[in-house]
Design an enzyme around this catalytic site. Structure first.
Site, PDB file in Angstrom:
ATOM      1  N   ASP A   1       7.375  -3.239  -7.257  1.00 10.06           N
ATOM      2  CA  ASP A   1       6.825  -2.195  -6.399  1.00 10.06           C
ATOM      3  C   ASP A   1       7.683  -2.128  -5.133  1.00 10.06           C
ATOM      4  OD1 ASP A   1       4.918  -0.320  -5.325  1.00 10.06           O
ATOM      5  OD2 ASP A   1       4.076  -1.966  -4.162  1.00 10.06           O
TER       6      ASP A   1
ATOM      7  N   ASP B   1       6.644  -0.459  -1.569  1.00 12.32           N
ATOM      8  CA  ASP B   1       5.943  -0.670  -0.299  1.00 12.32           C
ATOM      9  C   ASP B   1       5.118  -1.953  -0.341  1.00 12.32           C
ATOM     10  OD1 ASP B   1       6.813   1.877   0.774  1.00 12.32           O
ATOM     11  OD2 ASP B   1       5.384   2.800  -0.589  1.00 12.32           O
TER      12      ASP B   1
ATOM     13  N   ARG C   1      -0.078   9.934  -4.319  1.00  4.93           N
ATOM     14  CA  ARG C   1      -0.656  10.501  -3.105  1.00  4.93           C
ATOM     15  C   ARG C   1      -1.928  11.314  -3.363  1.00  4.93           C
ATOM     16  NH1 ARG C   1       3.420  14.213  -1.004  1.00  4.93           N
ATOM     17  NH2 ARG C   1       4.731  12.380  -1.251  1.00  4.93           N
TER      18      ARG C   1
ATOM     19  N   SER D   1       5.656   6.340  -4.583  1.00  6.44           N
ATOM     20  CA  SER D   1       6.237   7.120  -3.495  1.00  6.44           C
ATOM     21  C   SER D   1       7.288   8.105  -3.989  1.00  6.44           C
ATOM     22  CB  SER D   1       6.880   6.190  -2.467  1.00  6.44           C
ATOM     23  OG  SER D   1       7.561   6.941  -1.471  1.00  6.44           O
TER      24      SER D   1
ATOM     25  N   ASN E   1       9.408   9.192  -1.913  1.00 10.40           N
ATOM     26  CA  ASN E   1      10.507   8.945  -0.967  1.00 10.40           C
ATOM     27  C   ASN E   1      11.283   7.669  -1.307  1.00 10.40           C
ATOM     28  OD1 ASN E   1       9.480  11.167   0.655  1.00 10.40           O
ATOM     29  ND2 ASN E   1       7.880   9.767   1.319  1.00 10.40           N
TER      30      ASN E   1
ATOM     31  N   ASP F   1       1.851  -5.792  -4.676  1.00 13.12           N
ATOM     32  CA  ASP F   1       0.951  -6.240  -3.607  1.00 13.12           C
ATOM     33  C   ASP F   1      -0.360  -5.472  -3.607  1.00 13.12           C
ATOM     34  OD1 ASP F   1       1.442  -4.297  -0.669  1.00 13.12           O
ATOM     35  OD2 ASP F   1       2.167  -3.799  -2.671  1.00 13.12           O
TER      36      ASP F   1
END
Length: 253
Positions: free
Chosen positions: A16, A18, A66, A141, A143, A199
């Protein structure tokens, strides 16, 4: 267990972004809070119940695509919005509009505050690749590529399955295992040969339901027990612990 703290059968590693590779989970949590608090204040007035950037973030939005995060959190408050479309403006009262407002805030925070990587994770990935294992970045994400380039880490991954790729392939996001499974296939492996590094609780759920060979929980915020409850085989505070043998041999970190 190998020198990497992994079972012998593991040949690919799925990371992952983030909270595992980069210290951007706190940026996302702050952007979600600002977005939802503005929305709830406008809807309910000054006595609105604020978004909890720990409990609500972990339960409803962390690790999810999102739009799923918007939909799931608002449902927890008994709120339903029209879906709208991916190009909705950030002030639109739609699921996509609220999500685009959050993304606008995240990009602003990243531009002003920058992106920092976890050194222990980068060392671990370098060691994984030096041992001949292949690697993928798997993130909700959109981004991801920009963030990896900003920390010069694009070179560390053979495969990228992120929010952009998931949309192109119509892959449901975490807690579904589909993005991890797609990355595993792209690396030429089976789920039993793959280790997942996450996480987020939603990421743990994806690792457990996907039948992956090993699931590593990374505890950055004091949720070790929850990570185990959601499917982690081992939990560490930093991936460098796996190299040192401080975790994994007996379970807990």
């Amino acid at each position: 267990m190998t020198e990497l703290g992994l079972p012998e059968e593991i040949t690919v590693c799925l990371f992952d972004l983030d909270g595992v590779v980069t210290k951007t989970a706190v940026v996302h949590a702050a952007a979600w809070k600002e977005t939802f608090d503005e929305f709830l204040r406008a809807r309910d007035g000054a006595d609105f119940r604020p978004f909890d950037s720990v409990a609500d973030y972990d339960e409803y939005v962390d690790g999810r695509p999102r739009a799923d995060g918007v939909r799931t959190f608002l449902a927890s408050r008994g709120i339903e919005l029209p879906e709208g479309g991916p190009d909705d403006p950030p002030d639109a009262q739609t699921v996509n509009g609220v999500g685009n407002r959050k993304n606008q805030l995240v990009l602003k925070k990243i531009r002003t505050e920058g992106v920092e990587a976890y050194d222990g994770t980068l060392r671990y990935i370098e060691s994984v690749r030096a041992h001949g294992l292949r690697t993928a970045i798997v993130s909700s994400s959109a981004n991801t590529l920009d963030v990896l380039r900003s920390i010069d880490a694009e070179r560390l991954f053979d495969v990228r399955v992120d929010g952009v790729v998931a949309r192109e392939r119509a892959l449901p996001g975490k807690p579904h295992p589909d993005t991890f499974l797609a990355a595993t296939r792209d690396l030429g492996a089976d789920a039993g040969q793959a280790a997942v590094f996450e996480d987020a609780l939603a990421g743990m759920d994806a690792g457990r339901s996907g039948g992956f060979g090993y699931v590593v929980g990374v505890d950055r915020v004091g949720q070790t027990e929850a990570l185990y409850a959601h499917g982690a085989d081992v939990v560490v505070k930093d991936l460098a612990e796996l190299l040192a043998g401080a975790a994994g041999r007996g379970g807990a970190a």
